[in-house]
Design an enzyme around this catalytic site. Structure first.
Site, PDB file in Angstrom:
ATOM      1  N   LYS A  29       0.833  -1.204   0.000  1.00 35.42           N
ATOM      2  CA  LYS A  29       0.000   0.000   0.000  1.00 35.42           C
ATOM      3  C   LYS A  29       0.865   1.251   0.000  1.00 35.42           C
ATOM      4  O   LYS A  29       0.648   2.172  -0.792  1.00 35.42           O
ATOM      5  CB  LYS A  29      -0.915  -0.037   1.231  1.00 35.42           C
ATOM      6  CG  LYS A  29      -2.120   0.844   1.139  1.00 35.42           C
ATOM      7  CD  LYS A  29      -3.025   0.666   2.375  1.00 35.42           C
ATOM      8  CE  LYS A  29      -3.791  -0.631   2.345  1.00 35.42           C
ATOM      9  NZ  LYS A  29      -4.436  -0.934   3.646  1.00 35.42           N
ATOM     10  N   ARG A  98      -3.106   2.991   8.560  1.00 36.37           N
ATOM     11  CA  ARG A  98      -3.432   1.845   7.699  1.00 36.37           C
ATOM     12  C   ARG A  98      -2.272   0.876   7.653  1.00 36.37           C
ATOM     13  O   ARG A  98      -1.143   1.260   7.379  1.00 36.37           O
ATOM     14  CB  ARG A  98      -3.714   2.350   6.279  1.00 36.37           C
ATOM     15  CG  ARG A  98      -4.624   3.558   6.239  1.00 36.37           C
ATOM     16  CD  ARG A  98      -4.648   4.216   4.870  1.00 36.37           C
ATOM     17  NE  ARG A  98      -5.252   3.390   3.837  1.00 36.37           N
ATOM     18  CZ  ARG A  98      -5.285   3.735   2.555  1.00 36.37           C
ATOM     19  NH1 ARG A  98      -4.711   4.865   2.151  1.00 36.37           N
ATOM     20  NH2 ARG A  98      -5.853   2.951   1.673  1.00 36.37           N
ATOM     21  N   GLY A 107      -6.331 -11.372   8.679  1.00 36.87           N
ATOM     22  CA  GLY A 107      -5.932 -11.498  10.070  1.00 36.87           C
ATOM     23  C   GLY A 107      -5.105 -10.320  10.540  1.00 36.87           C
ATOM     24  O   GLY A 107      -4.916 -10.104  11.723  1.00 36.87           O
ATOM     25  N   MET A 109      -4.325  -6.336  11.210  1.00 40.27           N
ATOM     26  CA  MET A 109      -5.150  -5.191  11.530  1.00 40.27           C
ATOM     27  C   MET A 109      -5.362  -4.357  10.287  1.00 40.27           C
ATOM     28  O   MET A 109      -4.466  -4.247   9.471  1.00 40.27           O
ATOM     29  CB  MET A 109      -4.480  -4.341  12.589  1.00 40.27           C
ATOM     30  CG  MET A 109      -5.465  -3.442  13.265  1.00 40.27           C
ATOM     31  SD  MET A 109      -4.689  -2.071  14.067  1.00 40.27           S
ATOM     32  CE  MET A 109      -4.791  -0.864  12.773  1.00 40.27           C
ATOM     33  N   ARG A 351      -3.375  -0.882  -6.756  1.00 32.01           N
ATOM     34  CA  ARG A 351      -2.456  -2.021  -6.857  1.00 32.01           C
ATOM     35  C   ARG A 351      -2.842  -2.789  -8.112  1.00 32.01           C
ATOM     36  O   ARG A 351      -3.943  -2.609  -8.641  1.00 32.01           O
ATOM     37  CB  ARG A 351      -2.542  -2.915  -5.625  1.00 32.01           C
ATOM     38  CG  ARG A 351      -3.864  -3.600  -5.539  1.00 32.01           C
ATOM     39  CD  ARG A 351      -4.032  -4.364  -4.252  1.00 32.01           C
ATOM     40  NE  ARG A 351      -5.469  -4.544  -4.102  1.00 32.01           N
ATOM     41  CZ  ARG A 351      -6.077  -4.874  -2.998  1.00 32.01           C
ATOM     42  NH1 ARG A 351      -5.401  -5.069  -1.909  1.00 32.01           N
ATOM     43  NH2 ARG A 351      -7.368  -5.023  -2.968  1.00 32.01           N
ATOM     44  N   HIS A 467      -9.637 -31.909   5.993  1.00 34.99           N
ATOM     45  CA  HIS A 467      -9.575 -33.284   5.506  1.00 34.99           C
ATOM     46  C   HIS A 467     -10.280 -33.397   4.163  1.00 34.99           C
ATOM     47  O   HIS A 467      -9.740 -33.941   3.197  1.00 34.99           O
ATOM     48  CB  HIS A 467     -10.216 -34.218   6.538  1.00 34.99           C
ATOM     49  CG  HIS A 467     -10.250 -35.658   6.118  1.00 34.99           C
ATOM     50  ND1 HIS A 467     -11.316 -36.196   5.443  1.00 34.99           N
ATOM     51  CD2 HIS A 467      -9.329 -36.638   6.248  1.00 34.99           C
ATOM     52  CE1 HIS A 467     -11.050 -37.473   5.195  1.00 34.99           C
ATOM     53  NE2 HIS A 467      -9.862 -37.766   5.678  1.00 34.99           N
ATOM     54  N   SER A 794      14.460 -41.977 -15.682  1.00 31.23           N
ATOM     55  CA  SER A 794      13.181 -41.298 -15.531  1.00 31.23           C
ATOM     56  C   SER A 794      12.845 -41.287 -14.054  1.00 31.23           C
ATOM     57  O   SER A 794      12.779 -42.345 -13.418  1.00 31.23           O
ATOM     58  CB  SER A 794      12.093 -42.029 -16.326  1.00 31.23           C
ATOM     59  OG  SER A 794      10.851 -41.408 -16.083  1.00 31.23           O
ATOM     60  N   CYS A 862       8.437 -38.904 -14.681  1.00 29.09           N
ATOM     61  CA  CYS A 862       7.071 -39.341 -14.922  1.00 29.09           C
ATOM     62  C   CYS A 862       6.361 -39.358 -13.577  1.00 29.09           C
ATOM     63  O   CYS A 862       6.996 -39.396 -12.548  1.00 29.09           O
ATOM     64  CB  CYS A 862       7.037 -40.713 -15.587  1.00 29.09           C
ATOM     65  SG  CYS A 862       7.892 -41.998 -14.663  1.00 29.09           S
ATOM     66  N   TYR A 882      12.868 -33.710 -20.172  1.00 30.95           N
ATOM     67  CA  TYR A 882      11.424 -33.686 -20.400  1.00 30.95           C
ATOM     68  C   TYR A 882      10.666 -33.983 -19.115  1.00 30.95           C
ATOM     69  O   TYR A 882      11.236 -34.519 -18.154  1.00 30.95           O
ATOM     70  CB  TYR A 882      11.025 -34.693 -21.490  1.00 30.95           C
ATOM     71  CG  TYR A 882      11.179 -36.149 -21.085  1.00 30.95           C
ATOM     72  CD1 TYR A 882      10.149 -36.819 -20.410  1.00 30.95           C
ATOM     73  CD2 TYR A 882      12.349 -36.848 -21.369  1.00 30.95           C
ATOM     74  CE1 TYR A 882      10.297 -38.135 -20.033  1.00 30.95           C
ATOM     75  CE2 TYR A 882      12.499 -38.165 -20.992  1.00 30.95           C
ATOM     76  CZ  TYR A 882      11.470 -38.813 -20.323  1.00 30.95           C
ATOM     77  OH  TYR A 882      11.615 -40.103 -19.928  1.00 30.95           O
TER      78      TYR A 882
HETATM   79  P1  ADP Z   1      -7.857  -2.111   3.291  1.00 30.36           P
HETATM   80  O1  ADP Z   1      -6.454  -2.571   3.159  1.00 30.36           O
HETATM   81  O2  ADP Z   1      -8.703  -2.967   4.146  1.00 30.36           O
HETATM   82  O3  ADP Z   1      -8.462  -1.743   1.981  1.00 30.36           O
HETATM   83  P2  ADP Z   1      -7.369   0.669   3.684  1.00 30.36           P
HETATM   84  O4  ADP Z   1      -6.200   1.112   4.461  1.00 30.36           O
HETATM   85  O5  ADP Z   1      -7.253   0.766   2.212  1.00 30.36           O
HETATM   86  O6  ADP Z   1      -7.770  -0.761   4.166  1.00 30.36           O
HETATM   87  O7  ADP Z   1      -8.597   1.545   4.145  1.00 30.36           O
HETATM   88  C1  ADP Z   1      -9.897   1.228   3.824  1.00 30.36           C
HETATM   89  C2  ADP Z   1     -10.634   2.406   3.299  1.00 30.36           C
HETATM   90  O8  ADP Z   1     -10.585   3.467   4.235  1.00 30.36           O
HETATM   91  C3  ADP Z   1     -10.030   2.989   2.050  1.00 30.36           C
HETATM   92  O9  ADP Z   1     -10.478   2.391   0.891  1.00 30.36           O
HETATM   93  C4  ADP Z   1     -10.506   4.409   2.092  1.00 30.36           C
HETATM   94  O10 ADP Z   1     -11.759   4.500   1.467  1.00 30.36           O
HETATM   95  C5  ADP Z   1     -10.614   4.694   3.553  1.00 30.36           C
HETATM   96  N1  ADP Z   1      -9.475   5.536   3.912  1.00 30.36           N
HETATM   97  C6  ADP Z   1      -8.242   5.169   4.298  1.00 30.36           C
HETATM   98  N2  ADP Z   1      -7.466   6.243   4.504  1.00 30.36           N
HETATM   99  C7  ADP Z   1      -8.224   7.319   4.251  1.00 30.36           C
HETATM  100  C8  ADP Z   1      -7.983   8.725   4.271  1.00 30.36           C
HETATM  101  N3  ADP Z   1      -6.807   9.232   4.628  1.00 30.36           N
HETATM  102  N4  ADP Z   1      -9.001   9.532   3.941  1.00 30.36           N
HETATM  103  C9  ADP Z   1     -10.197   9.017   3.602  1.00 30.36           C
HETATM  104  N5  ADP Z   1     -10.481   7.715   3.554  1.00 30.36           N
HETATM  105  C10 ADP Z   1      -9.511   6.875   3.872  1.00 30.36           C
HETATM  106 MG    MG Z   2      -7.846  -0.590   0.760  1.00 34.68          MG
END
Ligand code: ADP
Ligand code: MG
Ligand code: MG
Length: 910
Positions: A29, A98, A107, A109, A351, A467, A794, A862, A882
């Site tokens: 990110k 973020r 998992g 945050m 991305r 399983h 083989s 094989c 091969y």
């Molecule tokens: P995830 O990885 O779960 O997508 P993000 O870090 O991208 O989490 O945040 C989720 C959403 O929060 C983003 O798509 C955006 O819409 C909102 N967000 C994050 N940062 C900002 C910001 N600085 N201003 C406004 N919205 C934000």
């Molecule tokens: Mg996002």
């Protein structure tokens, strides 16, 4: 890796300082936010705390020296740039915190928005919002309190582990009190009340008041992101995906922009092309007057992104421009997250986007057409797993079939059938010729027979490594696991899902690729890609973007690969099909199949032979039959090499099971019939019983113990080759001796074989190679000696895996592999993908020492690993000539062999 703190380490990067290549340091990110910033796109200012800071924190349990100061410096710069201070009571700067690792990871945050709000700055935020737009004073209050309640909710949940439902219940309660379902109907007073409730929830759970100090909010949030790297779910996920545990996550601190400032604000997500089909166009969702998480959380109904053209044409056009620029820049499909604040567009994330298998091929083809990438790059961007998905039949869903439940696509394919709840019932119905779907909460080893009998398996619990999932993949059976919308009641023989009750015998359909479950029978459509491979769809004449893209990329892969691709085939028709799929020879023709059916009787005679004469007779009767088999295969392969394996399995496998014989004998005796033959068979079976047949009298051992057996097969092969040649064809037989562990075994077999070959071949010009399988670890370790007697090796990777690990395949997959996968001892079953470190090392040693002893020694593999994408790359790396795999996997091996070739070429020139 141990993390050393050094004075002067740089832990914080402004967005202007990074770029997209710095994913290891800044996370995906952060690196992409920096890239967009430097492209001049409208990204809110901010900075990224590096993964190294996280590693240091995790190693020592505290922030590394210098980090606090660097955050302070960058925060001050951000405040100066924005003309506001974090949490200022008059005019607060707010930020989001973020997480963002190298790989996105469930998992971990996620995000806290609106950091910097407290009881005082919320009033300042409202005043500022209303002075910026005096018409909106009522809604400005609402906006500020809405933002505050979101902060407490997200902060509580992600930083302090307050159960999220409690906040959601309180929000639902507030809506109910207001008589609405829409949170937009809550006014400033309602939200103010909600904030009070939230604070009580927070205090009740954490034993402290919601922190009012903005910098403390920020520091706690950053620390929580660091710590979430080691959350249980994240650890488990990394183990399974083989993501190194020491990468750490970066943290992005971004100035907030607000999509919840009124109807001229909003937030959305978009793809630059359809990630489902690859078609060009605008694909996305938009939500007016909302903050980002609402779109993903599905709290309100979004509108298609195209609507934005009407709502805000200026931002819409700007967004399209930016998407085009991003595609041109990343040379790929991108996904983006954006927010519009009072008519001003802000980019919050991009991305290279995920896509379906079909879209991967189609988009790669389109990008070549558009001149953005070359064919090598297109080949690099698709893979064998995607191609495999495209080769399964699919459900034809253009009618009104809506899924009733969704689980995990655990083993691909499309299956319909009558629902059964027990293994026994599955076996019964299957015996009546019905197609059945075995439905369980979770399967266990007792369900094995039912799983074999069923067309597909559906469970309400468990993931990709349960399983059910592991065993189904091993069997190539369709499986959906963990469809937790389903309530299975085995004693009552029914399950319920979304208000429907499905009883035993009712028909359901499951899609093992998407994980979707449908009521009733969904019609199944053959794969267009398979039709193309079989030659019934001509890419030059069909208007099918997928077929054309597959054709183009496969052709390129064939031009690039060094590895030849052969197939495992035992009959003429199998061989013919595999050739259409692109096989360049047969790498494994198993002769034991030629001992079944009406030839069993001859095999019994052979086994029961009491004298040399009886045995010679039985073999002489088998000879012409075997010869005929080989003639068919050599003709079909028209001059391509055919590796024939001399008989491999223990001979008692050709006799009826002990219990059945014992019953037959008893019944016949009762009736006073002549049971001499049955008794002899029974005695033979008892005599030949083995505790560990896989390690017993089989392979070369049989050939050395039963006089004339291998000689008959060698003669049949040589005579067939001569016959085909005499008819004007070409035959290139390669005789392969199984289960060799010592060069002396091979030498003995070879001396006899060479005599027979010389005698049969004469001056016909036919050449017959003699080589061996390398499938016993000792053979790999003495490959230098064995190569003296072998014209080719083989690698039999199934046995090499069994014996290398000491696993009996038939027993272990059902018994404990699921547990090993769950614990991360394996990332993937070693029978599915070659274990590079262990079994792979044996192969490497044998290849090197074999070639050292006999330069130019032909090397192949094989066994199913020959068609496994990762394994193909490994076989390319160790320099095999091969791979050979089942006909259906031949295209996958071709594609991956091409990819392996360009990847090695790429890394050499870099
Ligand atoms: P995830 O990885 O779960 O997508 P993000 O870090 O991208 O989490 O945040 C989720 C959403 O929060 C983003 O798509 C955006 O819409 C909102 N967000 C994050 N940062 C900002 C910001 N600085 N201003 C406004 N919205 C934000
Ligand atoms: Mg996002
Ligand atoms: Mg074997």
């Amino acid at each position: 890796m141990t993390v050393q703190e050094k004075a002067g380490d740089k832990y914080v990067y402004d967005f202007a300082e990074g770029n997209k290549e710095l994913k290891d340091l800044l996370g995906g990110k952060g690196a992409n936010l920096a890239e967009m910033t430097n492209l001049g796109l409208p990204v809110p200012p901010g900075f990224t705390i590096t993964t190294e800071a996280c590693q240091a924190y995790l190693a020592t349990g505290r922030e590394p020296d210098g980090l606090a100061g660097q955050i302070e410096t960058h925060l001050e710069a951000l405040e100066r740039g924005m003309g506001r201070r974090l949490g200022d009571p008059q005019d607060p700067l707010l930020v989001s915190v973020r997480s963002g690792a190298r790989f996105s990871m469930p998992g971990m945050m996620e995000t806290v928005l609106n950091v910097g709000l407290n009881d005082r700055s919320v009033e300042g935020l409202a005043r500022q919002a209303s002075s910026a737009d005096p018409d909106s004073s009522g809604s400005a209050d609402r906006f500020a309190w809405d933002s505050y309640r979101r902060l407490i909710q997200m902060f509580g949940k992600t930083v302090c582990e307050v159960p999220g439902e409690q906040f959601e219940h309180a929000l639902d309660e507030a809506k109910r009190a207001k008589g609405t379902h829409d949170d937009l109907d809550l006014d400033a007073d309602d939200l103010r009340g909600l904030v009070e409730t939230y604070k009580k929830i927070f205090a009740g759970h954490t034993g402290r008041e919601f922190p009012q100090e903005p910098r403390e909010q920020l520091d706690l949030a950053i620390r929580a992101v660091f710590a979430s790297w080691n959350a249980e779910r994240a650890i488990l996920y990394r183990r399974q995906e083989r993501i190194p545990a020491d990468l750490g996550t970066a943290v992005n601190v971004v100035a907030m922009v607000f999509g919840n400032l009124g109807p001229d604000s909003g937030t959305g997500v978009a793809f630059t092309r359809d990630p489902g089909s690859g078609a060009q166009g605008i694909y996305g969702d938009y939500l007016a007057n909302a903050q980002g998480e609402d779109v993903v959380a599905g709290i309100r109904n979004t509108v298609p992104l195209q609507e934005l053209e009407r709502l805000d044409p200026k931002s819409y056009r700007e967004l399209l421009d930016i998407m085009a620029r991003l595609e041109g820049h990343y040379r790929d499909l991108c996904d983006i997250e954006f927010t519009i604040e009072r008519g001003k567009l802000w980019m919050l994330q991009t991305r290279v986007g995920k896509r379906t298998a079909a879209a991967a091929f189609v988009i790669a083809g389109q990008l070549v057409d558009e001149g953005l990438i070359d064919l090598d790059e297109a080949l690099h961007r698709v893979n064998g797993a995607q191609l495999a998905q495209l080769m399964f039949p699919r459900f034809q869903l253009d009618h009104d079939f809506a899924p009733v439940a969704r689980g995990i696509g655990a083993s691909p394919g499309a299956a319909s059938g009558a629902v059964v709840f027990t293994s026994a019932r599955a076996v019964e119905l299957a015996a009546e010729g019905r197609s059945v779907i075995l439905v369980r909460r979770e399967t266990n080893p007792d369900d094995l027979n039912g799983m074999i009998a069923a067309q597909g398996i559906l469970t309400s619990r468990g993931g990709k490594t349960s399983h059910a999932a592991v065993v189904a993949r091993g069997m190539g059976k369709t499986c959906v696991s963990g469809a937790d919308g389903i309530e299975v009641d085995v004693p009552a023989k029914r399950f319920t899902v979304g208000g429907h009750t499905v009883a035993e015998g009712d028909v359901v359909s499951i899609d093992g690729t998407t994980g979707k479950v449908y009521l009733g029978e969904v019609p199944v459509m053959p794969s267009e890609v398979v039709q193309y491979f079989e030659g019934s769809l001509d890419p030059a004449h069909v208007d099918n973007a997928l077929v054309r893209a597959v054709h183009r990329i496969m052709t390129h892969a064939d031009g690039r690969r060094r590895l030849a691709v052969r197939t495992n085939a035992d009959t003429g028709p199998d061989a013919a099909r595999a050739r259409r799929f692109g096989a360049e020879g047969i790498g494994l023709c198993r002769t034991e199949h030629m001992f079944l059916g009406d030839r069993r009787e001859l095999v019994e005679r052979l086994i029961l032979a009491a004298t040399d004469a009886e045995r010679t007779d039985a073999l002489a009767a088998l000879l012409p039959l075997q010869r005929q088999d080989f003639v068919g295969i050599f003709r079909e392969m028209a001059g391509l090499p055919v590796t024939v394996r001399l008989i491999d399995p223990p001979l008692h496998e050709f006799l009826p099971p002990l219990e059945q014989l014992a019953v037959n004998v008893a019944v016949a005796q009762e009736r006073g019939e002549d049971v001499a033959k049955e008794e002899a068979l029974l005695a033979a079976v008892r005599r030949m019983h083995e505790e560990n047949p896989m390690l017993g009298l089989r392979g070369v051992r049989l050939g050395l113990v039963i006089p004339g057996l291998f000689a008959m097969q060698v003669r049949a092969i040589a005579e067939a080759a001569v016959a085909v040649t005499r008819d004007g064809g070409t035959a290139c037989p390669e005789i392969m001796v199984p289960l060799v562990g010592a060069v002396q075994e091979l030498e003995t077999v070879r001396a006899e074989a060479e005599k027979i070959i010389a005698e049969v071949v004469g001056d016909s010009g036919v050449e017959v190679l003699i080589g061996t399988m390398i499938e016993v670890p000792r053979a790999a370790l003495t490959a230098g000696q064995i190569a003296e007697a072998a014209q080719f090796f083989s690698f039999g990777t199934n046995d090499l895996t069994q014996m290398g690990w000491g696993f009996s395949r038939d027993d272990v997959e059902g018994a404990f592999f699921w547990r090993y996968l769950e614990l991360g001892i394996f990332g993937i079953s070693p029978f599915e993908s070659i274990d590079r470190d262990g079994v792979g090392r044996l192969i490497r040693i044998a290849a090197e020492e074999g070639r050292a002893a006999r330069p130019g020694l032909k090397l192949g593999v094989c066994g199913e690993h020959g068609g496994d994408p990762d394994s193909v790359h490994f076989f390319h790396e160790v320099g095999l000539d091969y791979v050979s795999c089942s006909p259906f996997r031949v295209p996958i091996a071709r594609l991956e062999a091409g990819r392996a070739a360009i990847e090695t070429a790429g890394s050499d020139s870099r």
